[in-house]
Design a protein around this motif. Structure first.
Motif, short mmCIF file in Angstrom:
data_model
loop_
_atom_site.label_atom_id
_atom_site.label_comp_id
_atom_site.label_asym_id
_atom_site.label_seq_id
_atom_site.Cartn_x
_atom_site.Cartn_y
_atom_site.Cartn_z
N ASP A 174 -13.88 107.83 62.64
CA ASP A 174 -13.09 108.53 63.71
C ASP A 174 -13.83 109.06 65.15
O ASP A 174 -13.51 109.06 66.02
CB ASP A 174 -12.20 109.59 63.33
N ASN A 232 -5.95 109.13 69.60
CA ASN A 232 -6.46 109.79 68.22
C ASN A 232 -5.25 110.57 67.73
O ASN A 232 -5.00 110.55 66.53
CB ASN A 232 -7.75 110.75 68.46
N LEU A 291 -10.00 113.44 58.93
CA LEU A 291 -9.39 113.39 60.19
C LEU A 291 -9.53 114.96 60.94
O LEU A 291 -9.78 115.10 61.95
CB LEU A 291 -7.89 113.09 60.26
#
Length: 189
Positions: free
Chosen positions: A126, A145, A176
């Motif tokens: 990410d 995102n 995350l």
């Protein structure tokens, strides 16, 4: 009496006060009778068992609509059973197809490393993708995102109750969150 004869369903002992069967139940009964004929020809044990179970289920539905027990003639064995409303009787020794295994102890020793692996993998992925997106499109990485996180949230929430998959779900959620912290700190600094 509910029985399959020659690909048709025969409903005997009908009384004048009995309500008519809904169309979808009539269609299910016709389908069951046709399958009973085909299963009787093939002789496969699984198919015969399926015909028996489905016939009992349909007999229970008919009994529920009529408000009284229905005699069910098993097309595979010729045995007559009385099926009450809302219940499909089971024979002794029959297997349960949807048995739920009792929950065992939580495997923390193997689960936490799996969760940690997924957390690191998702956090690095990410951060790298968001950084590349930020270089190309500026602050547009933030809504992108957010969409990724909000899109994954329902699946991760549902997976939390599945024995093995809870660990990758927990790891992904933590990854995350860590990625967001790293991205915000890098944006500020």
């Amino acid at each position: 009496m509910l029985r399959a004869a020659g690909g048709r369903v025969e409903l005997g002992d009908r009384r004048p006060e009995d309500p008519p069967l809904p169309d979808e139940l009539q269609a299910a009964l016709r389908e069951w009778a046709a399958f009973a004929v085909a299963a009787g020809r093939s002789g496969m044990p699984d198919e015969r068992d399926l015909v028996r179970r489905r016939g009992r289920q349909l007999a229970a539905r008919v009994a529920g609509l009529r408000g009284r027990p229905v005699a069910y003639l098993d097309p595979m064995s010729g045995v007559v059973e009385e099926v009450a409303a809302g219940s499909a009787p089971r024979r002794a020794g029959s297997r349960r197809s949807l048995a739920v295994e009792p929950a065992g102890p939580t495997p923390w020793a193997t689960g936490l490393p799996i969760a940690a692996f997924f957390a690191v993998l998702v956090a690095i992925g990410d951060v790298q993708l968001s950084s590349a997106f930020a270089e190309a499109f500026g602050l547009l990485w933030v809504p992108a995102n957010l969409l990724v996180g909000l899109g994954l949230a329902p699946s991760l929430y549902l997976l939390r109750a599945v024995p093995f998959w809870r660990w990758p779900a927990i790891g992904t959620g933590v990854g995350l969150a860590v990625a967001w912290l790293v991205l915000i700190v890098s944006m500020l600094g």
